[in-house]
Design an enzyme around this catalytic site. Structure first.
Site, PDB file in Angstrom:
ATOM      1  N   HIS A 127     -16.391  -5.792  25.740  1.00  0.00           N
ATOM      2  CA  HIS A 127     -16.951  -7.105  25.393  1.00  0.00           C
ATOM      3  C   HIS A 127     -16.031  -7.912  24.470  1.00  0.00           C
ATOM      4  CE1 HIS A 127     -20.684  -6.213  27.325  1.00  0.00           C
ATOM      5  NE2 HIS A 127     -21.032  -5.261  26.471  1.00  0.00           N
ATOM      6  N   ALA A 128     -15.100  -7.260  23.801  1.00  0.00           N
ATOM      7  CA  ALA A 128     -14.284  -7.942  22.796  1.00  0.00           C
ATOM      8  C   ALA A 128     -13.404  -9.012  23.438  1.00  0.00           C
ATOM      9  CB  ALA A 128     -13.421  -6.936  22.048  1.00  0.00           C
TER      10      ALA A 128
END
Length: 386
Positions: free
Chosen positions: A152-153
């Protein structure tokens, strides 16, 4: 629904493989001090590693020893300002570990700790060291038991439980430092890897293929671009493939994943012909997971892992992402480990996937027919979306 057992002929001759395993106990130092019941906790990796030991799998693997990544490596995906921000968050948490300093929206699940930067850098370092070992022939394939997760980063933002995008950085490292041309990233975490998609959205050298819950945009990360219609842009058009499940009241399990795997994942991957396969290996689609609420079995994950070994001359690396039922995710990783090591693949159920999942598969095929020859014989679905 009638159901039989799928026992496909093996695409590989059975043999013993050298499987690398990377794990560092220091990654358990990152923990949420203000919520002891937070689902992203150290036991996810420590108990998984213990389970693999109990099953005799650690002793069969080649241990890979790694250290923290350098900032130069993390800069392959993230901005210098963001790296400095994560460092600053760690310093803030050293003063007051009970705050939630990520300063995202109210109620964000992202937490900080006095070890967040160090652990995130170590997770990246473990991923790239394992990839390096595979590409340099030290081992044939491998698995990385790491945290915090990464997919998700974003380039300049922590999202979900993720700070640095471990798999994306490993892919860029393989290209820039180890001369790899084409990389497949298969993301089977139940949540869409928005950060990974954005990292390669205009890049035809990385095929990003994700199987995830979408629920008409109402499932995390709540983004329209997690849908099947997000296909990439510019030179990367066609190289971003989303199979977006709209769960509703129907259970998503082995039948749905195996159908998507054989109709989309494997044919497209074979046509792409990667030099390296990385799996963003989340196990939160597994049965009993409190977030995914699906029903994928360890055997299904092992089945997919086995068939992925037929790609890239077997250069395959599983990099842990999500998974929040410790026992289930441990059993899933154990099952995958066995086939990486060369054990016979399991027999899995065959039958008819749910109607709504058939629509998701058909939508993805229709969106990508013009990019991939292997999909051009498929007819567009006449099924409604709901």
């Amino acid at each position: 629904m009638s159901e039989s057992k799928r026992n496909d002929p093996s695409p590989l001759q059975q043999k013993n493989y050298r499987t690398g395993l990377v794990y560092d106990e220091r990654m358990t130092l990152h923990k949420c001090s203000f919520d002891l019941n937070h689902v992203e906790h150290p036991d996810r990796v420590s108990k998984m590693y213990d389970y693999l030991q109990e099953e005799g799998l650690v002793s069969r693997c080649v241990r890979i020893i790694a250290g923290p990544a350098t900032e130069e490596v993390v800069l392959l995906v993230h901005s210098p300002e963001y790296i400095a921000q994560v460092q600053a968050w760690q310093k803030e948490a050293e003063v007051d570990p009970n705050q939630n300093p990520c300063k995202l929206e109210e109620g964000s699940p992202t937490y900080l700790s006095p070890h967040v930067y160090n652990c995130a850098m170590l997770a990246v370092g473990c991923a790239i060291k394992l990839v390096e070992a595979v590409l340099q022939g030290e081992v044939d394939n491998g698995l990385a038991i790491i945290r915090p997760p990464g997919h998700h980063a974003e380039m300049d933002e922590a999202v979900g439980f993720c700070f640095f995008n471990n798999t994306s950085i490993a892919a860029r490292y393989a290209q820039t430092e180890l001369n790899v041309k084409r990389i497949l990233i298969l993301d089977w975490d139940i949540h869409h890897g928005n950060g990974t998609q954005h990292a390669f959205y205009s890049d035809p050298s990385v095929l990003y293929l994700s199987l995830h819950r979408y629920d008409q945009g109402k499932y995390f990360p709540y983004m329209d671009e997690s849908n099947f219609s997000a296909v990439g842009e510019g030179k990367g058009e066609g190289f971003n493939v989303n199979v977006a499940w709209n769960k509703g009241s129907e259970v998503i399990g082995d039948l749905e994943y195996i159908a998507a795997f054989h109709r989309i994942v494997l044919p497209v991957a074979q046509e792409f012909n990667p030099d390296l396969v990385l799996v963003s290996c989340g196990f939160d689609a597994a049965k009993k997971d409190p977030l995914g609420r699906c029903n994928v079995t360890p055997g299904c994950y092992a089945y997919m892992t086995h068939h992925l070994k037929s790609l890239a001359q077997g250069k395959l690396v599983l990099i842990l992402e999500g998974g929040y039922n410790v026992q289930e995710m441990s059993e899933c990783m154990a099952a995958c480990s066995r086939v990486l090591l060369g054990d016979a693949p399991p027999t899995v159920a065959s039958g008819i996937p749910t109607r709504i999942s058939e629509t998701s598969i058909a939508n993805t095929i229709q969106a990508h027919r013009k990019y991939w020859k292997c999909l051009q014989d498929h007819r567009p679905s006449s099924l409604p979306d709901d």
